[in-house]
Design a protein around this motif. Structure first.
Motif, PDB file in Angstrom:
ATOM      1  N   ALA A   1      52.392  19.018  43.373  1.00 36.97           N
ATOM      2  CA  ALA A   1      53.781  18.759  43.744  1.00 36.97           C
ATOM      3  C   ALA A   1      54.571  20.058  43.886  1.00 36.97           C
ATOM      4  CB  ALA A   1      54.437  17.856  42.706  1.00 36.97           C
ATOM      5  N   LEU A   2      54.343  21.013  42.983  1.00 33.42           N
ATOM      6  CA  LEU A   2      55.055  22.292  43.050  1.00 33.42           C
ATOM      7  C   LEU A   2      54.659  23.072  44.298  1.00 33.42           C
ATOM      8  CD1 LEU A   2      54.973  23.482  39.323  1.00 33.42           C
ATOM      9  CD2 LEU A   2      56.947  22.649  40.619  1.00 33.42           C
ATOM     10  N   ILE A   3      53.379  23.036  44.638  1.00 36.80           N
ATOM     11  CA  ILE A   3      52.930  23.723  45.849  1.00 36.80           C
ATOM     12  C   ILE A   3      53.601  23.118  47.079  1.00 36.80           C
ATOM     13  CG2 ILE A   3      50.949  24.038  47.396  1.00 36.80           C
ATOM     14  CD1 ILE A   3      49.232  24.521  44.986  1.00 36.80           C
ATOM     15  N   TYR A   4      53.621  21.800  47.117  1.00 34.49           N
ATOM     16  CA  TYR A   4      54.211  21.128  48.277  1.00 34.49           C
ATOM     17  C   TYR A   4      55.707  21.416  48.367  1.00 34.49           C
ATOM     18  CZ  TYR A   4      53.716  17.725  52.020  1.00 34.49           C
ATOM     19  OH  TYR A   4      53.646  17.123  53.250  1.00 34.49           O
ATOM     20  N   ALA A   5      56.401  21.399  47.221  1.00 30.47           N
ATOM     21  CA  ALA A   5      57.828  21.688  47.205  1.00 30.47           C
ATOM     22  C   ALA A   5      58.092  23.126  47.631  1.00 30.47           C
ATOM     23  CB  ALA A   5      58.395  21.441  45.811  1.00 30.47           C
TER      24      ALA A   5
ATOM     25  N   LEU B   1      43.596  14.152  51.608  1.00 28.34           N
ATOM     26  CA  LEU B   1      42.840  15.151  50.858  1.00 28.34           C
ATOM     27  C   LEU B   1      43.293  15.183  49.401  1.00 28.34           C
ATOM     28  CD1 LEU B   1      40.704  17.390  51.076  1.00 28.34           C
ATOM     29  CD2 LEU B   1      42.551  18.985  51.634  1.00 28.34           C
ATOM     30  N   GLY B   2      44.606  15.067  49.169  1.00 27.02           N
ATOM     31  CA  GLY B   2      45.128  15.087  47.812  1.00 27.02           C
ATOM     32  C   GLY B   2      44.643  13.918  46.975  1.00 27.02           C
TER      33      GLY B   2
ATOM     34  N   ILE C   1      34.620  20.067  51.620  1.00 28.38           N
ATOM     35  CA  ILE C   1      35.762  20.937  51.914  1.00 28.38           C
ATOM     36  C   ILE C   1      35.540  21.667  53.229  1.00 28.38           C
ATOM     37  CG2 ILE C   1      37.017  22.989  51.139  1.00 28.38           C
ATOM     38  CD1 ILE C   1      36.445  22.044  48.250  1.00 28.38           C
ATOM     39  N   ALA C   2      34.307  22.144  53.454  1.00 29.66           N
ATOM     40  CA  ALA C   2      33.991  22.820  54.712  1.00 29.66           C
ATOM     41  C   ALA C   2      34.141  21.869  55.892  1.00 29.66           C
ATOM     42  CB  ALA C   2      32.570  23.388  54.658  1.00 29.66           C
TER      43      ALA C   2
ATOM     44  N   SER D   1      41.945  24.325  44.790  1.00 34.39           N
ATOM     45  CA  SER D   1      41.900  25.412  45.777  1.00 34.39           C
ATOM     46  C   SER D   1      41.892  24.861  47.199  1.00 34.39           C
ATOM     47  CB  SER D   1      40.662  26.279  45.545  1.00 34.39           C
ATOM     48  OG  SER D   1      40.646  26.803  44.241  1.00 34.39           O
ATOM     49  N   ALA D   2      41.138  23.778  47.410  1.00 34.84           N
ATOM     50  CA  ALA D   2      41.059  23.181  48.743  1.00 34.84           C
ATOM     51  C   ALA D   2      42.417  22.654  49.185  1.00 34.84           C
ATOM     52  CB  ALA D   2      40.025  22.053  48.755  1.00 34.84           C
ATOM     53  N   TRP D   3      43.092  21.949  48.290  1.00 39.56           N
ATOM     54  CA  TRP D   3      44.396  21.378  48.655  1.00 39.56           C
ATOM     55  C   TRP D   3      45.429  22.484  48.886  1.00 39.56           C
ATOM     56  CZ3 TRP D   3      49.503  20.320  47.126  1.00 39.56           C
ATOM     57  CH2 TRP D   3      50.075  19.183  47.723  1.00 39.56           C
ATOM     58  N   PHE D   4      45.350  23.547  48.094  1.00 35.28           N
ATOM     59  CA  PHE D   4      46.242  24.692  48.269  1.00 35.28           C
ATOM     60  C   PHE D   4      46.046  25.326  49.645  1.00 35.28           C
ATOM     61  CE2 PHE D   4      46.962  29.258  48.120  1.00 35.28           C
ATOM     62  CZ  PHE D   4      48.252  29.338  47.607  1.00 35.28           C
TER      63      PHE D   4
END
Length: 210
Positions: A31-35, A58-59, A144-145, A195-198
């Motif tokens: 949530a913080l990354i998305y915000a 993905l999330g 992920i790839a 890491s993938a979602w980031f």
């Protein structure tokens, strides 16, 4: 971790309380990354609705895999396979008119990623006497790839390794406070998922990403 009748060690996952806490940390992290992305206007999902749907799919897959890996030290094949297939579908829909080439490239990248983890597991077994990484992690890296292609593999491995060290320290601290003996095994799946979602959300920050 418990002992069986023949004194062998049987691994068990984290308690519901501990794994729920770590899953909650993952939700807050996402949530913080998305915000932050909304604030800085970075990443595909913040510029097009199509990529935002991909971020959601993905999330959800990542959170499910995090839960299973923390609780049972395994990554279900059904979820990782569904994640890989959905990644190829998103690649096909988002890479027109070169969709077939992009899908083939991502699928081959997934195969190479899995074979790389398989080779690492084999080498660690031969050299150290135990499997240093699970094949479920290889399947997850392959999935992920399928979502992001070969160019994502170096940053994924770099970020997840650092994040894995952080999670290891966090887990050790939580286990000591609960007076639980560490098993010696730290699940790597949560670090890969985060890491993938980031990277999916902040792909514009990486010059080698498409």
């Amino acid at each position: 971790m418990t002992k069986t009748h023949d004194n062998s060690i049987e691994l068990s996952g984290l308690s519901v309380r501990t794994s729920s806490f770590l899953l909650g940390v993952s939700v807050v992290f996402f949530a913080l990354i998305y915000a932050a992305g909304f604030h800085f206007d970075a990443g595909y999902p913040l510029s097009e609705p199509f990529w935002s749907v991909g971020s959601l799919v993905l999330g959800v897959a990542c959170l499910a895999l995090i839960w299973f890996d923390l609780r049972e030290f395994r990554l279900p094949n059904l979820i990782t396979l569904a994640m890989a297939v959905s990644g190829l579908l998103f690649t096909y829909a988002g890479q027109m008119p070169n969709a077939l080439y992009a899908v083939a490239l991502n699928a081959i990248s997934g195969l190479v990623a899995y074979l790389g983890i398989l080779a690492l597991a084999w080498a660690s077994t031969k050299l150290l006497g135990r499997q240093g990484i699970g094949l479920g992690d290889g399947k997850l890296l392959a999935a992920i790839a399928c979502w992001m292609g070969p160019q994502v593999l170096p940053p994924i491995l770099m970020i997840s390794s650092g994040l894995g060290i952080f999670l290891s320290l966090l887990l050790q601290t939580l286990l000591r406070r609960s007076k639980t003996q560490p098993t010696g095994y730290i699940p790597f799946g949560p670090a890969l998922c985060m890491s993938a979602w980031f990277l999916w959300n902040f792909s514009d920050l990486w010059p080698f990403m498409p």
